[in-house]
Design a protein around this motif. Structure first.
Motif, mmCIF file in Angstrom:
data_model
loop_
_atom_site.group_PDB
_atom_site.id
_atom_site.type_symbol
_atom_site.label_atom_id
_atom_site.label_comp_id
_atom_site.label_asym_id
_atom_site.label_seq_id
_atom_site.Cartn_x
_atom_site.Cartn_y
_atom_site.Cartn_z
ATOM 1 N N HIS A 19 -61.171 -14.545 -49.150
ATOM 2 C CA HIS A 19 -60.054 -14.338 -48.218
ATOM 3 C C HIS A 19 -60.027 -12.927 -47.638
ATOM 4 O O HIS A 19 -59.556 -12.734 -46.510
ATOM 5 C CB HIS A 19 -58.732 -14.722 -48.886
ATOM 6 C CG HIS A 19 -58.584 -16.208 -48.991
ATOM 7 N ND1 HIS A 19 -58.987 -16.920 -50.104
ATOM 8 C CD2 HIS A 19 -58.141 -17.133 -48.093
ATOM 9 C CE1 HIS A 19 -58.787 -18.206 -49.886
ATOM 10 N NE2 HIS A 19 -58.271 -18.372 -48.688
ATOM 11 N N ALA A 20 -60.551 -11.966 -48.362
ATOM 12 C CA ALA A 20 -60.664 -10.613 -47.791
ATOM 13 C C ALA A 20 -61.776 -10.584 -46.744
ATOM 14 O O ALA A 20 -61.611 -10.023 -45.655
ATOM 15 C CB ALA A 20 -60.946 -9.601 -48.910
ATOM 16 N N ALA A 22 -62.916 -13.089 -45.013
ATOM 17 C CA ALA A 22 -62.574 -13.942 -43.862
ATOM 18 C C ALA A 22 -61.867 -13.162 -42.768
ATOM 19 O O ALA A 22 -61.863 -13.581 -41.608
ATOM 20 C CB ALA A 22 -61.703 -15.108 -44.321
ATOM 21 N N GLN A 23 -61.266 -12.029 -43.140
ATOM 22 C CA GLN A 23 -60.545 -11.242 -42.140
ATOM 23 C C GLN A 23 -61.231 -9.917 -41.829
ATOM 24 O O GLN A 23 -60.604 -8.968 -41.387
ATOM 25 C CB GLN A 23 -59.111 -11.032 -42.619
ATOM 26 C CG GLN A 23 -58.378 -12.377 -42.700
ATOM 27 C CD GLN A 23 -56.990 -12.261 -43.248
ATOM 28 O OE1 GLN A 23 -56.113 -11.725 -42.599
ATOM 29 N NE2 GLN A 23 -56.798 -12.756 -44.456
ATOM 30 N N GLY A 24 -62.527 -9.882 -42.092
ATOM 31 C CA GLY A 24 -63.308 -8.746 -41.596
ATOM 32 C C GLY A 24 -63.631 -7.651 -42.575
ATOM 33 O O GLY A 24 -64.301 -6.673 -42.208
ATOM 34 N N CYS A 25 -63.202 -7.768 -43.821
ATOM 35 C CA CYS A 25 -63.544 -6.729 -44.803
ATOM 36 C C CYS A 25 -64.997 -6.892 -45.258
ATOM 37 O O CYS A 25 -65.530 -8.000 -45.280
ATOM 38 C CB CYS A 25 -62.641 -6.831 -46.030
ATOM 39 S SG CYS A 25 -60.907 -6.518 -45.682
ATOM 40 N N TYR A 395 -55.822 -15.638 -53.469
ATOM 41 C CA TYR A 395 -55.517 -15.791 -52.032
ATOM 42 C C TYR A 395 -54.627 -14.649 -51.539
ATOM 43 O O TYR A 395 -54.902 -14.018 -50.512
ATOM 44 C CB TYR A 395 -54.830 -17.134 -51.779
ATOM 45 C CG TYR A 395 -54.213 -17.233 -50.411
ATOM 46 C CD1 TYR A 395 -54.978 -17.575 -49.300
ATOM 47 C CD2 TYR A 395 -52.856 -16.944 -50.218
ATOM 48 C CE1 TYR A 395 -54.410 -17.637 -48.031
ATOM 49 C CE2 TYR A 395 -52.285 -17.004 -48.961
ATOM 50 C CZ TYR A 395 -53.058 -17.352 -47.865
ATOM 51 O OH TYR A 395 -52.495 -17.390 -46.612
ATOM 52 N N THR A 399 -55.865 -11.821 -48.954
ATOM 53 C CA THR A 399 -55.247 -11.870 -47.627
ATOM 54 C C THR A 399 -54.505 -10.589 -47.321
ATOM 55 O O THR A 399 -54.635 -10.004 -46.226
ATOM 56 C CB THR A 399 -54.281 -13.077 -47.540
ATOM 57 O OG1 THR A 399 -55.016 -14.264 -47.810
ATOM 58 C CG2 THR A 399 -53.636 -13.167 -46.170
ATOM 59 N N TYR A 400 -53.731 -10.099 -48.275
ATOM 60 C CA TYR A 400 -52.920 -8.910 -48.016
ATOM 61 C C TYR A 400 -53.774 -7.651 -47.930
ATOM 62 O O TYR A 400 -53.539 -6.784 -47.081
ATOM 63 C CB TYR A 400 -51.840 -8.733 -49.082
ATOM 64 C CG TYR A 400 -50.829 -7.692 -48.660
ATOM 65 C CD1 TYR A 400 -50.973 -6.361 -49.051
ATOM 66 C CD2 TYR A 400 -49.801 -8.013 -47.797
ATOM 67 C CE1 TYR A 400 -50.078 -5.385 -48.620
ATOM 68 C CE2 TYR A 400 -48.903 -7.056 -47.369
ATOM 69 C CZ TYR A 400 -49.043 -5.737 -47.781
ATOM 70 O OH TYR A 400 -48.173 -4.786 -47.346
ATOM 71 N N SER A 402 -56.767 -7.358 -46.840
ATOM 72 C CA SER A 402 -57.472 -7.305 -45.562
ATOM 73 C C SER A 402 -56.508 -7.016 -44.408
ATOM 74 O O SER A 402 -56.840 -6.301 -43.476
ATOM 75 C CB SER A 402 -58.231 -8.606 -45.309
ATOM 76 O OG SER A 402 -57.423 -9.717 -45.629
ATOM 77 N N ASN A 403 -55.297 -7.557 -44.515
ATOM 78 C CA ASN A 403 -54.305 -7.264 -43.475
ATOM 79 C C ASN A 403 -53.941 -5.784 -43.470
ATOM 80 O O ASN A 403 -53.818 -5.153 -42.439
ATOM 81 C CB ASN A 403 -53.023 -8.090 -43.715
ATOM 82 C CG ASN A 403 -53.235 -9.545 -43.347
ATOM 83 O OD1 ASN A 403 -54.187 -9.880 -42.648
ATOM 84 N ND2 ASN A 403 -52.362 -10.406 -43.831
#
Length: 405
Positions: A19-20, A22-25, A395, A399-400, A402-403
């Motif tokens: 999940h990290a 998936a958002q570009g990390c 999750y 998710t957090y 990477s945001n």
């Protein structure tokens, strides 16, 4: 580019890394052994008990002896339904068994492992094996991780997914960052009863017993199994989880009260036994088991109640009848020790939840440091609950982070 280290290649570690990434990390998993997803592989006898069909979060959280309030918040962000959807959208259909446990339709943990590995590979997650973390330092917004071989790596953020440790020293690198660690103790174990003759009945089970720890309000009901070391089965394993701290404090020396059918009352037993006595006065007590109990178990109760093997119902004394009722309704076993299954090892204890934000899984003490899975002082009973906590916390942390990054 946000560089993220995920420490630990278990269920929560993989899920956090995916999940990290998936958002570009740029994500690197650091694993101290040469294998990943080991617990996933052996869970449920190699079938992998992915989660549990507890779709209401208010009921789901009741299956966690430690972490219930914390998970109330977390499950709002990633629930059982989200877990099912995630795996099914990647080609792994799940099925619900009679007791609510959920497995892949394939009945093979490799289905889950392949789905996780494929997703991690697609997102270019790097895995570095045999990297045992010795220390973490934070300087000027950057984390320096040192291995026990003195290898040094640098990251912007870290997610710790090391799982439970049987020893407090396993958390040393987190204690040095200022985190309070609740001492680890075993959870989910069987009760050894070395001095009780009941262990001679190994292999016998009953479908719905009620087990209570003497001197406490701790109790559980469900299937019970007699083994060569004592008593086991879901009722005992789940009770051991809720009573883990109390039992550790007693050095695993206690008494358990067993009601062999959970919905019995002493009154109903008295009525049923007297009714049978009046209808079948000349039947032998020992050779006519009642209440669907296994014959060897019934014979044991009769013998323990000091009723002879040839005794018929009409001749039973009031004293003998009361002893039989006592053995059926409140059979007392002396616990002296425990047996823990290594492949299913679960610990109570870990990073104190007071120091972690349940909405983000970020440390309240060290900015940029996150946690997921059993490294936290969270543990569930058997039935897929520990994996659900791993997916949920993995999750949220992934998710957090990477945001934020």
């Amino acid at each position: 580019m946000n560089r993220v280290a995920v420490i630990g290649a278990g269920a929560s570690g993989y899920f956090a890394a995916i999940h990290a990434a998936a958002q570009g990390c740029v994500v690197t998993i650091l694993e101290k052994t040469s294998k990943s997803l080991s617990k996933v592989k052996v869970s449920g006898g190699g079938r992998c008990n992915v989660t549990h069909a507890a779709f209401e979060n208010r009921l789901l959280v009741k299956n966690y002896p430690r972490g219930e309030k914390f998970l109330k918040v977390s499950f709002e962000k990633f629930s059982v339904k989200n877990t099912i959807d995630w795996f099914e959208s990647r080609g792994v259909k799940l099925k619900i068994e009679q007791d609510g446990r959920m497995f892949p339709v394939s009945d093979d943990s490799e289905s889950i492992i392949k789905a996780l590995e494929k997703e991690a590979s697609k997102l270019h997650v790097i895995i570095k094996y045999q990297f045992s973390v010795a220390s973490i330092e934070k300087n000027e917004g950057c984390f320096k991780i040192k291995s026990s071989q003195n290898e040094e790596l640098h990251f912007d953020q870290i997610i710790v997914c090391t799982g439970g440790s049987p020893k407090l020293q396993g958390f040393d690198f987190l204690s040095k960052l200022g985190h309070k660690i609740n001492p680890p103790i075993p959870s989910l174990f069987t009760f050894n009863t070395p001095h009780d003759p009941i262990k001679s009945l190994m292999g016998i089970s009953v479908p719905d017993a009620f087990v209570k720890l003497e001197g406490t309000k701790l109790s559980y009901q469900g299937p019970l199994l007699i083994t060569h070391w004592g008593i086991s089965g879901p009722a005992v394993l789940k009770l051991s989880a809720f009573g883990a701290r109390w039992l550790a404090d007693t050095s695993y020396k206690a008494k358990a009260h067993i009601r062999w059918v959970s919905n019995w009352t002493e009154e109903s037993l008295h009525t049923d036994l007297n009714s049978f006595k009046s209808k079948h006065p000349k039947k032998k007590i020992s050779s006519n088991p009642l209440f669907g109990l296994p014959s060897r178990l019934w014979e044991h109760f009769v013998e323990k109640s000091e009723i002879s093997i040839e005794e018929i119902w009409i001749n039973i004394s009031k004293k003998q009848l009361n002893r039989l009722i006592q053995n059926l309704f409140c059979y007392i076993v002396t616990i002296d020790g425990k047996t823990t299954f290594k492949e299913e090892f679960v610990t109570a204890g870990g990073v104190s939840l007071d120091e972690v934000n349940p909405n983000t899984l970020e440390s309240k003490l060290v900015s940029g440091l996150y946690f997921a899975g059993e490294v936290l002082d969270i543990d569930g009973i058997t039935g897929g609950f520990n994996f659900q906590a791993a997916w949920t916390t993995g999750y949220i942390a992934g998710t957090y982070i990477s945001n934020k990054g």
